[in-house]
Design a protein around this motif. Sequence first.
Motif, PDB file in Angstrom:
ATOM      1  N   UNK A   1      44.453 -10.552 -29.965  1.00 26.90           N
ATOM      2  CA  UNK A   1      44.320  -9.105 -29.910  1.00 26.90           C
ATOM      3  C   UNK A   1      43.116  -8.749 -29.047  1.00 26.90           C
ATOM      4  N   UNK A   2      43.334  -7.875 -28.065  1.00 28.48           N
ATOM      5  CA  UNK A   2      42.273  -7.399 -27.179  1.00 28.48           C
ATOM      6  C   UNK A   2      41.589  -8.549 -26.452  1.00 28.48           C
ATOM      7  N   UNK A   3      42.319  -9.176 -25.561  1.00 29.04           N
ATOM      8  CA  UNK A   3      41.821 -10.346 -24.850  1.00 29.04           C
ATOM      9  C   UNK A   3      40.525 -10.059 -24.099  1.00 29.04           C
ATOM     10  N   UNK A   4      39.575 -10.985 -24.240  1.00 27.78           N
ATOM     11  CA  UNK A   4      38.340 -10.920 -23.455  1.00 27.78           C
ATOM     12  C   UNK A   4      38.334 -12.008 -22.391  1.00 27.78           C
ATOM     13  N   UNK A   5      39.473 -12.688 -22.215  1.00 27.15           N
ATOM     14  CA  UNK A   5      39.622 -13.663 -21.157  1.00 27.15           C
ATOM     15  C   UNK A   5      39.207 -15.065 -21.556  1.00 27.15           C
ATOM     16  N   UNK A   6      39.546 -15.996 -20.693  1.00 25.26           N
ATOM     17  CA  UNK A   6      39.208 -17.410 -20.878  1.00 25.26           C
ATOM     18  C   UNK A   6      38.250 -17.827 -19.768  1.00 25.26           C
ATOM     19  N   UNK A   7      37.328 -18.687 -20.110  1.00 18.88           N
ATOM     20  CA  UNK A   7      36.353 -19.161 -19.133  1.00 18.88           C
ATOM     21  C   UNK A   7      36.051 -20.628 -19.434  1.00 18.88           C
ATOM     22  N   UNK A   8      35.189 -21.226 -18.623  1.00 20.12           N
ATOM     23  CA  UNK A   8      34.818 -22.617 -18.855  1.00 20.12           C
ATOM     24  C   UNK A   8      34.259 -22.770 -20.257  1.00 20.12           C
ATOM     25  N   UNK A   9      34.788 -23.750 -20.988  1.00 19.06           N
ATOM     26  CA  UNK A   9      34.381 -23.945 -22.365  1.00 19.06           C
ATOM     27  C   UNK A   9      33.653 -25.245 -22.581  1.00 19.06           C
ATOM     28  N   UNK A  10      33.567 -25.657 -23.828  1.00 17.14           N
ATOM     29  CA  UNK A  10      32.974 -26.954 -24.126  1.00 17.14           C
ATOM     30  C   UNK A  10      33.850 -28.055 -23.538  1.00 17.14           C
ATOM     31  N   UNK A  11      35.168 -27.872 -23.663  1.00 20.18           N
ATOM     32  CA  UNK A  11      36.135 -28.802 -23.092  1.00 20.18           C
ATOM     33  C   UNK A  11      37.258 -27.979 -22.480  1.00 20.18           C
ATOM     34  N   UNK A  12      37.419 -28.051 -21.180  1.00 19.52           N
ATOM     35  CA  UNK A  12      38.417 -27.222 -20.538  1.00 19.52           C
ATOM     36  C   UNK A  12      38.028 -25.756 -20.613  1.00 19.52           C
TER      37      UNK A  12
ATOM     38  N   UNK B   1      37.033 -16.105 -24.837  1.00 20.76           N
ATOM     39  CA  UNK B   1      35.917 -15.178 -24.980  1.00 20.76           C
ATOM     40  C   UNK B   1      36.225 -14.081 -25.982  1.00 20.76           C
ATOM     41  N   UNK B   2      35.197 -13.684 -26.733  1.00 21.88           N
ATOM     42  CA  UNK B   2      35.293 -12.607 -27.727  1.00 21.88           C
ATOM     43  C   UNK B   2      34.273 -11.534 -27.334  1.00 21.88           C
ATOM     44  N   UNK B   3      34.730 -10.289 -27.211  1.00 22.22           N
ATOM     45  CA  UNK B   3      33.877  -9.243 -26.643  1.00 22.22           C
ATOM     46  C   UNK B   3      32.942  -8.568 -27.631  1.00 22.22           C
ATOM     47  N   UNK B   4      33.024  -8.921 -28.917  1.00 14.99           N
ATOM     48  CA  UNK B   4      32.118  -8.334 -29.897  1.00 14.99           C
ATOM     49  C   UNK B   4      32.513  -6.957 -30.376  1.00 14.99           C
ATOM     50  N   UNK B   5      33.663  -6.457 -29.906  1.00 19.78           N
ATOM     51  CA  UNK B   5      34.067  -5.109 -30.317  1.00 19.78           C
ATOM     52  C   UNK B   5      35.529  -5.000 -30.722  1.00 19.78           C
ATOM     53  N   UNK B   6      36.394  -5.869 -30.194  1.00 19.57           N
ATOM     54  CA  UNK B   6      37.811  -5.734 -30.530  1.00 19.57           C
ATOM     55  C   UNK B   6      38.586  -7.043 -30.445  1.00 19.57           C
ATOM     56  N   UNK B   7      38.032  -8.087 -29.850  1.00 23.97           N
ATOM     57  CA  UNK B   7      38.776  -9.333 -29.695  1.00 23.97           C
ATOM     58  C   UNK B   7      38.838 -10.115 -31.011  1.00 23.97           C
ATOM     59  N   UNK B   8      40.032 -10.530 -31.399  1.00 17.45           N
ATOM     60  CA  UNK B   8      40.190 -11.478 -32.501  1.00 17.45           C
ATOM     61  C   UNK B   8      41.533 -12.174 -32.369  1.00 17.45           C
ATOM     62  N   UNK B   9      41.671 -13.290 -33.075  1.00 17.19           N
ATOM     63  CA  UNK B   9      42.925 -14.036 -33.097  1.00 17.19           C
ATOM     64  C   UNK B   9      43.470 -14.025 -34.517  1.00 17.19           C
ATOM     65  N   UNK B  10      44.744 -13.686 -34.652  1.00 16.66           N
ATOM     66  CA  UNK B  10      45.440 -13.677 -35.939  1.00 16.66           C
ATOM     67  C   UNK B  10      46.238 -14.978 -36.044  1.00 16.66           C
ATOM     68  N   UNK B  11      45.959 -15.767 -37.087  1.00 16.65           N
ATOM     69  CA  UNK B  11      46.643 -17.040 -37.277  1.00 16.65           C
ATOM     70  C   UNK B  11      47.651 -16.939 -38.425  1.00 16.65           C
ATOM     71  N   UNK B  12      48.870 -17.446 -38.245  1.00 17.44           N
ATOM     72  CA  UNK B  12      49.908 -17.361 -39.281  1.00 17.44           C
ATOM     73  C   UNK B  12      49.831 -18.523 -40.275  1.00 17.44           C
ATOM     74  N   UNK B  13      48.632 -18.730 -40.839  1.00 15.66           N
ATOM     75  CA  UNK B  13      48.408 -19.918 -41.669  1.00 15.66           C
ATOM     76  C   UNK B  13      48.426 -19.610 -43.160  1.00 15.66           C
ATOM     77  N   UNK B  14      48.903 -18.425 -43.534  1.00 16.06           N
ATOM     78  CA  UNK B  14      48.967 -18.091 -44.954  1.00 16.06           C
ATOM     79  C   UNK B  14      49.650 -19.142 -45.807  1.00 16.06           C
ATOM     80  N   UNK B  15      50.843 -19.643 -45.405  1.00 15.24           N
ATOM     81  CA  UNK B  15      51.521 -20.663 -46.204  1.00 15.24           C
ATOM     82  C   UNK B  15      50.770 -21.994 -46.275  1.00 15.24           C
TER      83      UNK B  15
END
Length: 201
Positions: free
Chosen positions: A19-30, A34-48
């Motif tokens: 939700x609200x992508x802040x883009x991808x950049x060079x990371x620790x590996x590959x 990025x999370x913008x501090x205002x709206x970016x988050x990831x929803x995971x379907x791991x309830x079960x």
Amino acid sequence: TMDDNVQDSSGKNYHGTLNASAGYDAGYSGKALGFNGSSTYVDLPIGPLMPTLSSMTIATHVNFSGGSGSWQRIFDFGTGTTNYMFLCPRQGTSGSMRFAIRTAAVGEQIVDAPKAMPTGWHHAAISIDSATMTMSLNLDGDLVGTAATTLLPKDLGNTTQNWLGRSQWTADAYFSGMLDEFRIYSRVLSAAEVRYLAGDR
């Protein structure tokens, strides 16, 4: 892996929704997300998944930007403000790194690090051991906090709000920084395994 997407590479098909992508950049590996501090988050379907977890380890590489946002979350899995488990890089705007788990019937079980997570790339891991009923918090492969717990992840039940970068509390800030290589294990990793994930190879 956060390499240009939030797809699950475990084979379990727990693919995330960004939700609200802040883009991808060079990371620790590959790449890293990025999370913008205002709206970016990831929803995971791991309830079960949650009711199946007695022991667990959650591990990830974190590039925390700091900023003024209070009670930012690396992850927060739950169903609201009385049933959750979360890892935050700092309490409020200046407190220490914290992991907490609670249910509607049992108050927060907490393990704190001595200080806040530093900015820049670091590795964080939290384990809950059902055999010893203890929680262990690691930073950069080193054990930085332990505490007893009466709760296990399975006690949360089938959770409905499983987020990277967002809190169960609407007043809390969104995460500011980057996440890479987010992993959930259904067992307690050994100290050597945690150090390996942190980069001790």
